[in-house]
Design an enzyme around this catalytic site. Structure first.
Site, PDB file in Angstrom:
ATOM      1  N   ARG A  71       0.839  -1.217   0.000  1.00 47.53           N
ATOM      2  CA  ARG A  71       0.000   0.000   0.000  1.00 47.53           C
ATOM      3  C   ARG A  71       0.868   1.259   0.000  1.00 47.53           C
ATOM      4  O   ARG A  71       0.477   2.316  -0.498  1.00 47.53           O
ATOM      5  CB  ARG A  71      -0.963  -0.014   1.211  1.00 47.53           C
ATOM      6  CG  ARG A  71      -1.822   1.256   1.304  1.00 47.53           C
ATOM      7  CD  ARG A  71      -3.046   1.080   2.200  1.00 47.53           C
ATOM      8  NE  ARG A  71      -2.774   0.482   3.478  1.00 47.53           N
ATOM      9  CZ  ARG A  71      -2.175   1.096   4.506  1.00 47.53           C
ATOM     10  NH1 ARG A  71      -1.788   2.346   4.410  1.00 47.53           N
ATOM     11  NH2 ARG A  71      -1.970   0.455   5.642  1.00 47.53           N
ATOM     12  N   ASP A  94      -7.767  17.206 -15.192  1.00 48.70           N
ATOM     13  CA  ASP A  94      -8.050  15.818 -15.536  1.00 48.70           C
ATOM     14  C   ASP A  94      -7.764  15.691 -17.035  1.00 48.70           C
ATOM     15  O   ASP A  94      -8.503  16.207 -17.870  1.00 48.70           O
ATOM     16  CB  ASP A  94      -9.520  15.499 -15.198  1.00 48.70           C
ATOM     17  CG  ASP A  94      -9.887  14.048 -15.497  1.00 48.70           C
ATOM     18  OD1 ASP A  94      -9.247  13.439 -16.366  1.00 48.70           O
ATOM     19  OD2 ASP A  94     -10.841  13.540 -14.872  1.00 48.70           O
ATOM     20  N   LYS A 109      -8.789   4.458 -19.466  1.00 51.87           N
ATOM     21  CA  LYS A 109      -9.077   4.928 -20.827  1.00 51.87           C
ATOM     22  C   LYS A 109      -7.852   4.766 -21.731  1.00 51.87           C
ATOM     23  O   LYS A 109      -7.347   3.683 -21.867  1.00 51.87           O
ATOM     24  CB  LYS A 109      -9.555   6.382 -20.773  1.00 51.87           C
ATOM     25  CG  LYS A 109     -10.524   6.665 -19.640  1.00 51.87           C
ATOM     26  CD  LYS A 109     -11.805   5.868 -19.748  1.00 51.87           C
ATOM     27  CE  LYS A 109     -12.708   6.176 -18.577  1.00 51.87           C
ATOM     28  NZ  LYS A 109     -13.529   5.086 -18.167  1.00 51.87           N
TER      29      LYS A 109
HETATM   30  N1  LCS Z   1     -12.226  11.381 -15.287  1.00 55.67           N
HETATM   31  C1  LCS Z   1     -12.768  11.289 -16.513  1.00 55.67           C
HETATM   32  C2  LCS Z   1     -12.596  12.409 -17.476  1.00 55.67           C
HETATM   33  C3  LCS Z   1     -13.484  10.150 -16.876  1.00 55.67           C
HETATM   34  O1  LCS Z   1     -13.997  10.086 -18.108  1.00 55.67           O
HETATM   35  C4  LCS Z   1     -13.639   9.104 -15.933  1.00 55.67           C
HETATM   36  C5  LCS Z   1     -14.419   7.886 -16.252  1.00 55.67           C
HETATM   37  C6  LCS Z   1     -13.068   9.259 -14.662  1.00 55.67           C
HETATM   38  C7  LCS Z   1     -12.364  10.403 -14.377  1.00 55.67           C
HETATM   39  C8  LCS Z   1     -13.176   8.182 -13.610  1.00 55.67           C
HETATM   40  O2  LCS Z   1     -12.351   7.119 -13.955  1.00 55.67           O
HETATM   41  P1  LCS Z   1     -12.579   5.594 -13.504  1.00 55.67           P
HETATM   42  O3  LCS Z   1     -12.755   5.610 -12.015  1.00 55.67           O
HETATM   43  O4  LCS Z   1     -13.792   5.098 -14.193  1.00 55.67           O
HETATM   44  O5  LCS Z   1     -11.318   4.926 -13.920  1.00 55.67           O
HETATM   45  N2  LCS Z   1     -15.239   7.993 -17.399  1.00 55.67           N
HETATM   46  C9  LCS Z   1     -16.085   7.091 -17.829  1.00 55.67           C
HETATM   47  C10 LCS Z   1     -16.931   7.288 -18.938  1.00 55.67           C
HETATM   48  O6  LCS Z   1     -17.034   8.322 -19.589  1.00 55.67           O
HETATM   49  N3  LCS Z   1     -17.600   6.179 -19.171  1.00 55.67           N
HETATM   50  O7  LCS Z   1     -17.343   5.223 -18.207  1.00 55.67           O
HETATM   51  C11 LCS Z   1     -16.349   5.744 -17.284  1.00 55.67           C
END
Ligand code: LCS
Length: 393
Positions: A58, A183, A208
């Protein structure tokens, strides 16, 4: 011998760490929760920070460390903090910079849960949020209050593809001594480096583009300075937001092809955006590579490419969009984005469905908006699928 930083693709492949002493060409998976000490004194030195030795996964792990250093090098940051998801990355930042009585200024379009958690949870902790269209600089300046402790942007924003001027916003923020976090999920470090434009912290949903293969969920936070790194790392360790070594191994593999995947996907995306733009059943298309994008020039200036996410609306609104989504056969109807496969989804009823009506309206998440994430398939196959589905509309 430590590998020195080279070009983007070379660094993505080789990283900036030590070559494995036993000759493994890939970073080995240290699938262990804990690490042995050479002596009681060595253990005490590790805890005191007087030795580089590993303690507990961790807190730190060699597989995760190598991955963090690689992404930090690609973003020109101090070091990376890998976490279990993109949302863990967002919350690592919020929990580090915001406390009771503080205020945050955000873009009015954020990924649904990034906005939702501020409106539902942080408000209960006495943290106030203002959401404005940060594509208009004056809105940012006007939203700053004496207790503003963070400016948080998504650019391009999910799902409206709105672009905010990172350099201009960072200048206003720095005059007011407020850190800026971007972000950068929609661009990845291949297309945009917010820290070079004046931001203090950059984060990614690794789920992504950076991983790119729809097989892990992960996140990373990369600050510019050691001071910010120490604060953020404290939050990660003590809230237990850490990444797992196996997760780090998989995403590290994805990183090796990041640039070439994006080159291919964005070449496809431009063709598909142009196709949609000229289709009689399409009302509007939002894509940074089209001159009709309201921040086309800004996109050209601060991004190294247009990416592969397209938003559009059909004539006939939501019903027409639903018909389209129910008739695509090759493009996959699923949330997420930035992978090698093309995906389609409906933000108002899916990724952003938990937001209030007001939040959706102010963020521009209209009912007719359909989002496409373009993959690396042959563009003709994607267009043929859209063509057939559009015939049903
Ligand atoms: N920031 C952005 C810009 C995102 O598009 C997402 C997830 C997150 C943070 C959060 O990330 P995660 O915890 O899912 O890894 N976006 C998603 C979307 O547009 N469709 O499904 C998840």
């Amino acid at each position: 011998m430590k590998i020195s930083k080279k070009g983007f693709h070379s660094t993505s492949v080789h990283g900036v760490g030590e070559r494995d002493p036993l000759g493994s060409v890939t970073t080995p998976i240290y699938q262990t929760s804990t690490f042995s000490f050479e002596s009681a004194e060595h253990g005490a030195e590790c805890f005191a920070g007087e030795s580089d030795g590993f303690i507990y996964t961790r807190i730190g792990n060699p597989t995760i460390d190598e991955f963090e250093a690689t992404i930090a090098a690609l973003e020109n940051g101090y070091n990376g903090i890998a976490v279990s998801s993109g949302m863990a990355a967002v919350n690592t930042v919020f929990l580090t910079y915001l406390g009771s009585g503080d205020h945050i200024v955000c873009h009015n379009t954020l990924y649904g849960p990034s906005r939702g958690v501020l409106e539902k949870t942080y408000v209960k902790l006495g943290i106030e949020s203002t959401f404005v269209d940060t594509a208009k600089i004056n809105n940012v300046a006007n939203a700053i209050q004496p207790n503003t402790k963070l400016i948080f942007l998504e650019t391009p924003a999910n799902p409206t593809i709105s672009i905010s001027d990172i350099e201009a916003i960072s200048k206003i923020a720095s005059k007011n001594n407020i850190p800026v976090c971007v972000d950068n999920t929609f661009c990845s470090p291949y297309l945009q480096n917010p820290l070079d434009l004046g931001a203090d912290i950059v984060l990614h949903s690794l789920t992504k583009f950076i991983n790119g293969h729809a097989d892990i969920v992960g996140g990373i936070v990369i600050p510019k300075t050691k001071e910010d790194y120490d604060k953020l790392n404290y939050t990660m360790i003590n809230f237990g937001f850490n990444m797992d070594p196996h997760q780090a191994f998989l995403v590290r593999r994805g990183v090796k092809t990041l640039g070439i995947r994006i080159d291919r996907a964005q070449e496809n995306a431009l063709k598909i955006a142009e196709y949609l733009d000229s289709h009689p059943k399409v009302e509007w298309v939002k894509y940074p590579g089209l001159k009709s994008h309201p921040q086309y020039e800004l996109g050209k200036k601060q991004m190294k490419g247009s990416g592969s996410i397209i938003s559009f609306g059909l004539k006939g609104g939501l019903n027409a969009g639903r018909t389209l989504m129910n008739h695509v056969k090759f493009i996959i109807l699923a949330v997420s984005l930035g992978g090698i496969e093309s995906l389609i989804q409906h933000p108002a009823s899916m990724t952003h469905s938990k937001l209030s009506k007001e939040a959706k309206v102010s963020g521009g998440i209209s009912d007719e908006l359909v989002r496409l994430s373009i993959g690396i398939e042959e563009p003709e196959d994607i267009i043929t699928d859209l063509e057939k589905a559009l015939e049903k509309v």
